[in-house]
Motif scaffolding. Structure first.
Motif, PDB file in Angstrom:
ATOM      1  N   ARG A   1     -13.981  62.972 -52.577  1.00 31.11           N
ATOM      2  CA  ARG A   1     -12.841  63.544 -51.845  1.00 31.11           C
ATOM      3  C   ARG A   1     -11.916  64.307 -52.788  1.00 31.11           C
ATOM      4  O   ARG A   1     -11.475  65.424 -52.492  1.00 31.11           O
ATOM      5  CB  ARG A   1     -12.060  62.446 -51.123  1.00 31.11           C
TER       6      ARG A   1
ATOM      7  N   GLU B   1     -11.330  68.332 -52.382  1.00 34.58           N
ATOM      8  CA  GLU B   1      -9.983  68.825 -52.071  1.00 34.58           C
ATOM      9  C   GLU B   1      -9.391  69.648 -53.213  1.00 34.58           C
ATOM     10  O   GLU B   1      -8.390  70.346 -53.015  1.00 34.58           O
ATOM     11  CB  GLU B   1      -9.067  67.656 -51.728  1.00 34.58           C
TER      12      GLU B   1
ATOM     13  N   LYS C   1      -8.929  77.069 -51.361  1.00 25.71           N
ATOM     14  CA  LYS C   1      -9.332  77.549 -50.045  1.00 25.71           C
ATOM     15  C   LYS C   1     -10.002  78.918 -50.130  1.00 25.71           C
ATOM     16  O   LYS C   1     -10.809  79.278 -49.264  1.00 25.71           O
ATOM     17  CB  LYS C   1      -8.103  77.632 -49.129  1.00 25.71           C
TER      18      LYS C   1
ATOM     19  N   SER D   1     -10.583  59.024 -39.498  1.00 25.40           N
ATOM     20  CA  SER D   1      -9.966  59.020 -40.833  1.00 25.40           C
ATOM     21  C   SER D   1      -9.234  57.716 -41.118  1.00 25.40           C
ATOM     22  O   SER D   1      -9.317  57.180 -42.227  1.00 25.40           O
ATOM     23  CB  SER D   1      -9.019  60.212 -40.985  1.00 25.40           C
TER      24      SER D   1
ATOM     25  N   SER E   1     -16.502  62.192 -45.982  1.00 25.94           N
ATOM     26  CA  SER E   1     -16.356  63.078 -44.820  1.00 25.94           C
ATOM     27  C   SER E   1     -15.493  62.414 -43.758  1.00 25.94           C
ATOM     28  O   SER E   1     -14.645  63.061 -43.141  1.00 25.94           O
ATOM     29  CB  SER E   1     -17.735  63.421 -44.235  1.00 25.94           C
TER      30      SER E   1
ATOM     31  N   MET F   1     -11.830  62.489 -44.772  1.00 28.14           N
ATOM     32  CA  MET F   1     -11.200  63.801 -44.643  1.00 28.14           C
ATOM     33  C   MET F   1     -11.246  64.353 -43.219  1.00 28.14           C
ATOM     34  O   MET F   1     -10.797  65.468 -42.972  1.00 28.14           O
ATOM     35  CB  MET F   1     -11.891  64.790 -45.595  1.00 28.14           C
ATOM     36  N   SER F   2     -11.820  63.580 -42.302  1.00 27.07           N
ATOM     37  CA  SER F   2     -11.960  64.037 -40.922  1.00 27.07           C
ATOM     38  C   SER F   2     -10.609  64.338 -40.279  1.00 27.07           C
ATOM     39  O   SER F   2      -9.615  63.651 -40.538  1.00 27.07           O
ATOM     40  CB  SER F   2     -12.695  62.976 -40.092  1.00 27.07           C
ATOM     41  N   LYS F   3     -10.586  65.349 -39.435  1.00 25.48           N
ATOM     42  CA  LYS F   3      -9.365  65.692 -38.710  1.00 25.48           C
ATOM     43  C   LYS F   3      -9.138  64.760 -37.527  1.00 25.48           C
ATOM     44  O   LYS F   3      -8.046  64.742 -36.941  1.00 25.48           O
ATOM     45  CB  LYS F   3      -9.436  67.144 -38.236  1.00 25.48           C
ATOM     46  N   ASN F   4     -10.169  64.001 -37.177  1.00 22.49           N
ATOM     47  CA  ASN F   4     -10.038  62.989 -36.128  1.00 22.49           C
ATOM     48  C   ASN F   4      -9.295  61.786 -36.699  1.00 22.49           C
ATOM     49  O   ASN F   4      -9.775  61.131 -37.622  1.00 22.49           O
ATOM     50  CB  ASN F   4     -11.430  62.581 -35.637  1.00 22.49           C
ATOM     51  N   ARG F   5      -8.127  61.487 -36.149  1.00 18.88           N
ATOM     52  CA  ARG F   5      -7.287  60.427 -36.714  1.00 18.88           C
ATOM     53  C   ARG F   5      -7.959  59.057 -36.665  1.00 18.88           C
ATOM     54  O   ARG F   5      -7.810  58.250 -37.594  1.00 18.88           O
ATOM     55  CB  ARG F   5      -5.957  60.368 -35.961  1.00 18.88           C
TER      56      ARG F   5
END
Length: 225
Positions: A116, A120, A124, A49, A39, A42-46
């Motif tokens: 992951r 992925e 979608k 991640s 998680s 894959m986080s959108k928080n740089r």
């Protein structure tokens, strides 16, 4: 049966129990922890991640044997340094917990990348279908996505678990009395190759059991095909 062989089998049985404990405890803690690591990866928080990716690079890029040594000896060296500069601290770090900690950290990194890849790979459209059905994001993930992910990652997970069976032998580097360490000790005492042969049979049987379990699991999940 010769008394020395009885003693050998008794000692190796004890070592086998330790190996099995290392195996199951590593799985017990690494599997859920790996999901947390995946998680983060894959986080959108740089920051999250990139930090997680750095962790994965270090763990996957260094030998497990080295990690065992660092986890066991590292904290002691650090606390010795703190005492040398006047800090009143102490640490008693046992071999078995240190071995489990290092094994969990190592395998969680590999399991996380498998998770992951599986997550992925899900189209979608599956997430959109969940929204259409009125599911929340978490419900979509656990009810729709995760069952499909499990089906896809079973072969890769099977390979890692089989490797784990053999890697339990590495905990002997910090003196944990698992099967291979006991086998080596008995070999030296008996001047015989028999203890190592028995150890090899044990690892083979355990890996055969793991392989059989994963084959059954794949067949059970075949309805997702």
């Amino acid at each position: 049966m010769n008394e020395k062989y009885l003693k050998m089998l008794k000692a190796m049985l004890s070592g086998s129990v330790t190996s099995i404990e290392v195996f199951f405890l590593t799985l017990l803690f690494a599997l859920p922890f790996a999901l947390v690591v995946a998680s983060g990866r894959m986080s959108k928080n740089r920051i999250v991640s990139r930090t997680t990716n750095g962790f994965l690079l270090v763990i996957r890029g260094t030998p497990l044997m080295l990690q065992l040594l660092v986890v066991y000896f590292g904290p002691g060296l650090f606390f010795n340094y703190l005492r040398s500069i006047g800090c009143d601290v102490s640490l008693k770090w046992e071999r078995f917990p240190a071995a489990i900690t290092a094994m969990v950290i190592n395998y969680s990194a590999y399991f996380a990348e498998i998770y992951r890849g599986g997550i992925e790979s899900i189209p979608k459209g599956q997430y959109e279908a969940g929204k259409v059905l009125g599911f929340t994001s978490s419900q979509t993930f656990f009810r729709i996505v995760i069952p499909q992910v499990i089906k896809r990652i079973v072969p890769a997970m099977g390979n890692e678990v089989i490797t784990l069976v053999k890697d339990t032998a590495l905990v002997s580097v910090i003196g944990v009395g698992e099967l291979l360490l006991v086998a080596k000790e008995r070999q030296s005492a008996m001047f015989s190759f028999m203890p190592l042969l028995v150890a090899g049979v044990f690892y083979f049987v355990m890996n055969a059991a793991v392989s059989f379990a994963f084959i059954r699991l794949e067949k059970k999940l075949s309805y997702y095909s």
